[in-house]
Design a protein around this motif. Sequence first.
Motif, PDB file in Angstrom:
ATOM      1  N   TYR A  94      -1.845   9.693   5.275  1.00 13.20           N
ATOM      2  CA  TYR A  94      -2.416   9.501   4.280  1.00 13.20           C
ATOM      3  C   TYR A  94      -3.570   8.620   4.105  1.00 13.20           C
ATOM      4  CZ  TYR A  94       1.526  12.472   2.718  1.00 13.20           C
ATOM      5  OH  TYR A  94       2.417  13.796   2.552  1.00 13.20           O
ATOM      6  N   PRO A  95      -3.345   7.371   4.753  1.00 15.81           N
ATOM      7  CA  PRO A  95      -4.373   6.624   4.712  1.00 15.81           C
ATOM      8  C   PRO A  95      -5.866   7.086   5.740  1.00 15.81           C
ATOM      9  CG  PRO A  95      -2.776   5.342   4.796  1.00 15.81           C
ATOM     10  CD  PRO A  95      -2.146   6.697   5.088  1.00 15.81           C
ATOM     11  N   VAL A  96      -5.309   7.799   6.588  1.00 18.61           N
ATOM     12  CA  VAL A  96      -6.450   8.209   7.603  1.00 18.61           C
ATOM     13  C   VAL A  96      -7.176   9.539   6.497  1.00 18.61           C
ATOM     14  CG1 VAL A  96      -6.607   9.816   9.608  1.00 18.61           C
ATOM     15  CG2 VAL A  96      -4.966   7.854   9.413  1.00 18.61           C
ATOM     16  N   THR A 111      -4.398  20.151   2.545  1.00 20.90           N
ATOM     17  CA  THR A 111      -4.922  18.909   2.722  1.00 20.90           C
ATOM     18  C   THR A 111      -5.878  18.554   1.427  1.00 20.90           C
ATOM     19  OG1 THR A 111      -5.347  19.484   5.081  1.00 20.90           O
ATOM     20  CG2 THR A 111      -6.708  17.667   3.932  1.00 20.90           C
ATOM     21  N   ALA A 112      -6.597  19.606   0.779  1.00 18.67           N
ATOM     22  CA  ALA A 112      -7.158  19.292  -0.550  1.00 18.67           C
ATOM     23  C   ALA A 112      -6.157  18.969  -1.472  1.00 18.67           C
ATOM     24  CB  ALA A 112      -7.880  20.547  -0.734  1.00 18.67           C
ATOM     25  N   VAL A 113      -4.998  19.581  -1.595  1.00 20.03           N
ATOM     26  CA  VAL A 113      -4.106  19.109  -2.569  1.00 20.03           C
ATOM     27  C   VAL A 113      -3.547  17.642  -2.445  1.00 20.03           C
ATOM     28  CG1 VAL A 113      -1.647  19.581  -3.434  1.00 20.03           C
ATOM     29  CG2 VAL A 113      -3.095  21.655  -3.048  1.00 20.03           C
ATOM     30  N   ILE A 114      -3.238  17.320  -1.193  1.00 22.09           N
ATOM     31  CA  ILE A 114      -2.927  15.951  -0.978  1.00 22.09           C
ATOM     32  C   ILE A 114      -4.216  15.023  -1.398  1.00 22.09           C
ATOM     33  CG2 ILE A 114      -2.428  14.215   0.882  1.00 22.09           C
ATOM     34  CD1 ILE A 114      -1.195  16.567   2.653  1.00 22.09           C
ATOM     35  N   GLY A 170       0.890  -1.313   0.046  1.00 24.81           N
ATOM     36  CA  GLY A 170      -0.255   0.048   0.222  1.00 24.81           C
ATOM     37  C   GLY A 170       0.779   1.227   0.092  1.00 24.81           C
ATOM     38  N   THR A 171       2.143   1.264   0.551  1.00 25.63           N
ATOM     39  CA  THR A 171       2.821   2.295   0.674  1.00 25.63           C
ATOM     40  C   THR A 171       3.548   2.563  -0.458  1.00 25.63           C
ATOM     41  OG1 THR A 171       3.311   2.048   3.040  1.00 25.63           O
ATOM     42  CG2 THR A 171       4.900   3.202   1.872  1.00 25.63           C
ATOM     43  N   LEU A 172       3.831   1.693  -1.357  1.00 29.43           N
ATOM     44  CA  LEU A 172       4.286   1.754  -2.869  1.00 29.43           C
ATOM     45  C   LEU A 172       3.281   2.269  -3.644  1.00 29.43           C
ATOM     46  CD1 LEU A 172       6.099  -1.768  -3.629  1.00 29.43           C
ATOM     47  CD2 LEU A 172       7.315   0.712  -3.490  1.00 29.43           C
ATOM     48  N   GLU A 173       2.069   1.950  -3.522  1.00 33.47           N
ATOM     49  CA  GLU A 173       0.945   2.438  -4.463  1.00 33.47           C
ATOM     50  C   GLU A 173       1.114   3.846  -3.969  1.00 33.47           C
ATOM     51  OE1 GLU A 173      -3.736   1.739  -5.448  1.00 33.47           O
ATOM     52  OE2 GLU A 173      -2.465   0.556  -4.161  1.00 33.47           O
ATOM     53  N   LEU A 174       0.877   4.240  -2.746  1.00 31.54           N
ATOM     54  CA  LEU A 174       0.594   5.635  -2.266  1.00 31.54           C
ATOM     55  C   LEU A 174       1.586   6.637  -2.677  1.00 31.54           C
ATOM     56  CD1 LEU A 174      -1.190   7.471  -0.359  1.00 31.54           C
ATOM     57  CD2 LEU A 174       0.127   6.798   1.513  1.00 31.54           C
ATOM     58  N   ALA A 175       3.156   6.088  -2.457  1.00 28.66           N
ATOM     59  CA  ALA A 175       3.953   6.680  -2.986  1.00 28.66           C
ATOM     60  C   ALA A 175       3.882   7.294  -4.307  1.00 28.66           C
ATOM     61  CB  ALA A 175       5.555   6.256  -2.635  1.00 28.66           C
TER      62      ALA A 175
END
Length: 354
Positions: A254-256, A339-342, A231-236
């Motif tokens: 980020y998952p939060v 937060t919206a950009v993320i 999941g961290t790979l995909e998130l990155a």
Amino acid sequence: MVAESDPAEYLRGYAGLLAEVCATGRRLTRAELDERRALGERAAEAGLSLRGLVRLHLAETRVSWPGRTAPDAVEGVLAAVEQAVDAFAEGYERAQRLAVRQEEGARREFIDDLLYGRSDLGRLAERAERFGLVLSRAHAVAVAAGPEAYEDTSPVTRRVETAVNARFGDRRVLLATKNGQLICIAPGDQEEVLTYFAKQAHAVTDGNRVAIGRPQPGAGGVVHSYEEALGTLELADRLDLDEPLVRAADLLVYPVLTRDRQAMADLVLSALGPLRGARGGAEPLLRTLEVYFDTGCVAAEAARRLSLSVRALTYRLERIHQLTGSNPADPPHRYSLQTAVIGARLLGWPAQEI
């Protein structure tokens, strides 16, 4: 009676063959060669050294060489020696290849069961000991994704495995591949092993990214850490991070943020939706905000990274303020915008409708 593990047992009938060949001049029969192969297979299964067994054959040849051998029979005896030893070695090597395939199959099955959380946990823990893992301890998993799919026998896999084993050969570490990615499983208190694995994997896979999951206890913990690393790979990738090594512990926020997807989508559209009305669409201004926030809101550094003049950057920030009503330089507005950009990057907006 000679014990089965006695090396001499695997030369059974050899001296008699030489004597008969010398007397008759015949070559060894298919049945006799099959018997030599079978003896070679049994010797391999018993764990005896092929080099030592060949030496025993040569010693037995010297001791059992038929007396008064006619010159024209010498060649026949030597040919029989060659046939017998070759058949024995063939059987030995065949048994070894089969053992290797069986070991590889058992290892692959174990890896699949471990990373998918299959099989009885008690039985899985017993099997883990065979491959160097003690599942009563906490473990962490690192996953390396490269530009191509890797298998256990790939040169890249072997190079990484050799490097890690050379440095941490006494540790309980397991390296494998899964779905074309390199996997390293190490005790949770040995972060240096996973960091070194990441360094080696990055070096030999042409700049890949490695993710490390958090240490988790028990057999189920290995699955959890592995899934967290994936999941961290995909998130990155979705966040377009530059770092070659990312840790799940560092990206927990980020998952939060995306746990309530609809709420995040509402925030993105509310805070950033007006950017779609800009010339060129939302993407250039969204990228400006992303870089501006990444530099700690330092305009000069953000302009440098975007290859803009500070004046051009300032104009873009003012345009964002006009369109959204939120000022990126104003602390009360900054948090919502950032937060919206993320959220936009996590949700793939504006390329994807949300």
